[in-house]
Design a protein around this motif. Sequence first.
Motif, mmCIF file in Angstrom:
data_model
loop_
_atom_site.group_PDB
_atom_site.id
_atom_site.type_symbol
_atom_site.label_atom_id
_atom_site.label_comp_id
_atom_site.label_asym_id
_atom_site.label_seq_id
_atom_site.Cartn_x
_atom_site.Cartn_y
_atom_site.Cartn_z
ATOM 1 N N THR A 164 -4.490 1.960 1.315
ATOM 2 C CA THR A 164 -3.234 1.406 1.797
ATOM 3 C C THR A 164 -3.380 1.146 3.292
ATOM 4 O OG1 THR A 164 -2.275 3.586 2.265
ATOM 5 C CG2 THR A 164 -1.892 2.654 0.077
ATOM 6 N N ARG A 197 3.635 -3.123 4.322
ATOM 7 C CA ARG A 197 2.608 -2.304 3.699
ATOM 8 C C ARG A 197 1.637 -3.174 2.919
ATOM 9 N NH1 ARG A 197 5.997 2.654 0.837
ATOM 10 N NH2 ARG A 197 6.273 3.965 2.700
ATOM 11 N N PHE A 211 -1.546 -2.916 0.014
ATOM 12 C CA PHE A 211 -2.214 -2.079 -0.984
ATOM 13 C C PHE A 211 -3.379 -2.861 -1.569
ATOM 14 C CE2 PHE A 211 -2.858 -1.661 -5.562
ATOM 15 C CZ PHE A 211 -3.327 -0.354 -5.641
ATOM 16 N N GLY A 263 0.750 0.919 -6.891
ATOM 17 C CA GLY A 263 0.449 0.333 -5.588
ATOM 18 C C GLY A 263 1.363 -0.832 -5.253
ATOM 19 N N TRP A 296 4.669 0.665 -4.258
ATOM 20 C CA TRP A 296 4.570 1.291 -2.933
ATOM 21 C C TRP A 296 4.622 0.225 -1.826
ATOM 22 C CZ3 TRP A 296 1.170 0.654 1.070
ATOM 23 C CH2 TRP A 296 1.235 1.589 2.108
ATOM 24 N N ALA A 297 3.925 -0.878 -2.050
ATOM 25 C CA ALA A 297 3.836 -1.902 -1.015
ATOM 26 C C ALA A 297 5.135 -2.674 -0.830
ATOM 27 C CB ALA A 297 2.703 -2.879 -1.344
#
Length: 232
Positions: A192, A199, A201, A224, A227-228
């Motif tokens: 990451t 962000r 990933f 991922g 998360w990004a």
Amino acid sequence: MTRNALIVRGGWAGHHPVEATDLFVPFLQAQGFDIAIEASPDVYADAERMAATDLIVQSVTMSEISTEALRGLRSAVEAGTGLAGWHGGIADSYRSSSDYLHLVGGQFATHPSRDPGETVGDESDNYLAHDIELTALGRTHEIMQGVDDFTLVTEQYWVLHDDLIDVLATTTHPVQPYHPWHRPIVSPVVWTREWGAGRVFVATPGHSLDVLAEPNVRTIIERGMLWAARTR
């Protein structure tokens, strides 16, 4: 809350950008994303559209990107748009652009092949059994929860990278008598990167659809992407 995901796919056809990204469309829809699909990175130059995009999933191996599009991509990520991808679709994109490499933090260099005496002349020559090993950070990161070390038989990416990436998993390239390097090389497999308010990933497995369907790989990529994605 509905969020907007933009899939940008194209480049070298050998990585099956359409079929590969299609694998993840149902997941993103189930997570509440409205999805748009583009066949060119030129969309990155559209500042208004980028500002409304929460997640970019890119699958564009090699190819080229215009100065305007790259500037738009970097600006969007810096402002909070997430960027995610796998294999050559993100780690081997736009080879002539150092500014793209600077954004992503890692670049495909090679995938070592089997013993020359065992090669048959097709892409399977580059399929090696190799271990994916979680780092200490990876063992505590939300993307990797419940995932343990595992083994793949596929291309083993050798990645050139900087120290601003947060590495969640690695693989080690061994020393072989038919290779020119003299000690084992550790490459990041999952990482990451925080860039401004955004962000990034990256997962390097994903050469073929069966690898993307492997449970560990698919779980890591799905998490991922989440998360990004921009959080509001």
